[in-house]
Motif scaffolding. Sequence first.
Motif, short mmCIF file in Angstrom:
data_model
loop_
_atom_site.label_atom_id
_atom_site.label_comp_id
_atom_site.label_asym_id
_atom_site.label_seq_id
_atom_site.Cartn_x
_atom_site.Cartn_y
_atom_site.Cartn_z
N VAL A 49 0.76 -1.26 0.10
CA VAL A 49 0.06 -0.60 -0.15
C VAL A 49 0.87 1.10 0.01
CG1 VAL A 49 -1.68 1.69 1.40
CG2 VAL A 49 -1.48 -0.89 1.11
N VAL A 82 -7.23 -1.52 5.97
CA VAL A 82 -7.11 -1.60 4.68
C VAL A 82 -8.82 -2.26 4.35
CG1 VAL A 82 -6.74 -1.90 2.43
CG2 VAL A 82 -5.25 -1.19 3.43
N LEU A 87 -7.73 3.72 3.05
CA LEU A 87 -6.47 3.18 4.05
C LEU A 87 -7.63 3.58 5.49
CD1 LEU A 87 -4.43 2.14 5.63
CD2 LEU A 87 -3.26 4.02 4.55
#
Length: 165
Positions: A49, A82, A87
Amino acid sequence: MSHVNQEIALKGTRPDGQVRHVSLLLSSTARGARLARLLAVDALRSWGVPYETAGQVVAELAANAATHGRVPGRSFRLTLYVVAATLRIEVTDTRGDRQPVLREPDGAAECGRGLLLVDVLADRWGVAEGRHPRKTVWAEIDLTPPERERSRSGHGVGHPQAGCV
């Protein structure tokens, strides 16, 4: 597990069935705030991420928890989820009586810009009251990539440069 937590777990589930989340209890100190950022960046990196913006948001929220939400002997909690393409960053402290306030700092002030940065960097943020005496300051960052910009060299969509695919 509550209905809300089950829903988060299902939406945040990876194709292999694992849920991407982490929750850490850290000391309400400057060291704890620094550690929050380092551990968050490490977790996000391992999940694949983007972590640059999120790392800054975690740093600001953790610093606020360690500075303004500090109660001697009590820790703050950092939680990352997530969920689908979002997020969610949550920082919970034990000063529910002290709500964060977004304000323009004095130009000469050396501090007071943390929430302003969170407001600029996050797509959404807010405060949720917890069981007394807790509060959670949360921020969400959309993980969908921005649309590709057209070339500024005069070669827009439908007009590729020679040799470009």
